[in-house]
Design a protein around this motif. Structure first.
Motif, PDB file in Angstrom:
ATOM      1  N   ASP A 103       0.805  -1.222   0.000  1.00  0.00           N
ATOM      2  CA  ASP A 103       0.000   0.000   0.000  1.00  0.00           C
ATOM      3  C   ASP A 103       0.836   1.269   0.000  1.00  0.00           C
ATOM      4  N   GLY A 104       2.092   1.213  -0.478  1.00  0.00           N
ATOM      5  CA  GLY A 104       2.934   2.394  -0.415  1.00  0.00           C
ATOM      6  C   GLY A 104       3.662   2.692  -1.704  1.00  0.00           C
ATOM      7  N   VAL A 105       3.857   3.988  -1.951  1.00  0.00           N
ATOM      8  CA  VAL A 105       4.600   4.461  -3.111  1.00  0.00           C
ATOM      9  C   VAL A 105       5.589   5.514  -2.630  1.00  0.00           C
ATOM     10  N   LEU A 106       6.821   5.407  -3.095  1.00  0.00           N
ATOM     11  CA  LEU A 106       7.821   6.431  -2.830  1.00  0.00           C
ATOM     12  C   LEU A 106       8.020   7.212  -4.117  1.00  0.00           C
ATOM     13  N   VAL A 107       7.868   8.527  -4.042  1.00  0.00           N
ATOM     14  CA  VAL A 107       8.026   9.404  -5.197  1.00  0.00           C
ATOM     15  C   VAL A 107       9.205  10.326  -4.919  1.00  0.00           C
ATOM     16  N   SER A 108      10.145  10.377  -5.856  1.00  0.00           N
ATOM     17  CA  SER A 108      11.268  11.309  -5.776  1.00  0.00           C
ATOM     18  C   SER A 108      11.352  12.066  -7.082  1.00  0.00           C
ATOM     19  N   LEU A 109      11.550  13.363  -6.978  1.00  0.00           N
ATOM     20  CA  LEU A 109      11.780  14.192  -8.152  1.00  0.00           C
ATOM     21  C   LEU A 109      13.197  14.737  -8.075  1.00  0.00           C
ATOM     22  N   VAL A 110      13.917  14.608  -9.164  1.00  0.00           N
ATOM     23  CA  VAL A 110      15.211  15.254  -9.288  1.00  0.00           C
ATOM     24  C   VAL A 110      14.931  16.546 -10.047  1.00  0.00           C
ATOM     25  N   VAL A 111      15.030  17.666  -9.340  1.00  0.00           N
ATOM     26  CA  VAL A 111      14.735  18.984  -9.908  1.00  0.00           C
ATOM     27  C   VAL A 111      16.028  19.776  -9.875  1.00  0.00           C
ATOM     28  N   GLU A 112      16.552  20.068 -11.064  1.00  0.00           N
ATOM     29  CA  GLU A 112      17.827  20.763 -11.176  1.00  0.00           C
ATOM     30  C   GLU A 112      18.866  19.997 -10.371  1.00  0.00           C
ATOM     31  N   ARG A 113      19.358  20.556  -9.274  1.00  0.00           N
ATOM     32  CA  ARG A 113      20.436  19.918  -8.509  1.00  0.00           C
ATOM     33  C   ARG A 113      19.975  19.355  -7.166  1.00  0.00           C
ATOM     34  N   GLU A 114      18.692  19.124  -7.007  1.00  0.00           N
ATOM     35  CA  GLU A 114      18.212  18.583  -5.742  1.00  0.00           C
ATOM     36  C   GLU A 114      17.274  17.409  -5.969  1.00  0.00           C
ATOM     37  N   ILE A 115      17.176  16.584  -4.948  1.00  0.00           N
ATOM     38  CA  ILE A 115      16.276  15.437  -4.961  1.00  0.00           C
ATOM     39  C   ILE A 115      15.272  15.656  -3.846  1.00  0.00           C
ATOM     40  N   ILE A 116      13.993  15.587  -4.200  1.00  0.00           N
ATOM     41  CA  ILE A 116      12.927  15.782  -3.218  1.00  0.00           C
ATOM     42  C   ILE A 116      12.098  14.499  -3.211  1.00  0.00           C
ATOM     43  N   SER A 117      11.865  13.945  -2.035  1.00  0.00           N
ATOM     44  CA  SER A 117      11.138  12.680  -1.918  1.00  0.00           C
ATOM     45  C   SER A 117       9.968  12.804  -0.963  1.00  0.00           C
ATOM     46  N   ARG A 118       8.973  11.964  -1.194  1.00  0.00           N
ATOM     47  CA  ARG A 118       7.824  11.868  -0.297  1.00  0.00           C
ATOM     48  C   ARG A 118       7.167  10.518  -0.524  1.00  0.00           C
ATOM     49  N   SER A 119       6.689   9.908   0.546  1.00  0.00           N
ATOM     50  CA  SER A 119       6.007   8.621   0.410  1.00  0.00           C
ATOM     51  C   SER A 119       4.503   8.813   0.577  1.00  0.00           C
ATOM     52  N   TYR A 120       3.757   7.883  -0.013  1.00  0.00           N
ATOM     53  CA  TYR A 120       2.296   7.952  -0.019  1.00  0.00           C
ATOM     54  C   TYR A 120       1.699   6.597   0.308  1.00  0.00           C
TER      55      TYR A 120
END
Length: 141
Positions: A103-120
């Motif tokens: 029941d879980g998804v991990l989403v990460s976006l690599v935006v320019e020079r940073e990585i932002i993550s959040r789980s759902y």
């Protein structure tokens, strides 16, 4: 907050930051279209708070969540480039996703020079975040 979720978010983010390749891959999470739409709206709201409306993005990773993110950004008035980054001054966003539990998804976006993550949590009745946005800078910052 679930320690397992926090650990997985941090582990994925650290591993992602250590990979200095330019390989773009499809997002791997298996989600339903309405779940992808809910997740994408959450990310689009976060991005809208950080970038001016005149920004143009190039989304790499066109699985369900990547496609939904493109739609969500367009609906907020952002431009989406279809050419290689740099040719239009667009901001590259690489979508990286994976299921980490039934029941879980991990989403990460690599935006320019940073990585932002959040789980759902993607339980059938609700799709909702179960962690905060976690931001890591690429090496050298």
């Amino acid at each position: 907050m679930n320690i397992k979720v926090i650990f997985l978010v941090l582990l994925f983010s650290i591993l992602s930051a250590g990979c200095q390749t330019t390989m773009i891959r499809e997002d791997l999470a298996r989600v339903k279209p309405d779940q992808a739409e809910t997740i994408a709206k959450d990310w689009a709201a976060m991005i809208a708070g950080r970038y001016p409306a005149k920004s143009v993005f190039q989304i790499n990773g066109q699985g369900e969540i990547g496609k939904a993110l493109s739609d969500a950004l367009r609906s907020r008035g952002f431009g989406l480039a279809t050419v290689q980054q740099g040719e239009t001054g667009s901001i590259p966003i690489e979508v990286r996703t994976d299921n980490f539990d039934v029941d879980g998804v991990l989403v990460s976006l690599v935006v320019e020079r940073e990585i932002i993550s959040r789980s759902y949590s993607i339980k059938t009745a609700h799709t909702e975040p179960n962690s905060r946005f976690t931001r890591l800078l690429n090496e050298g910052e």
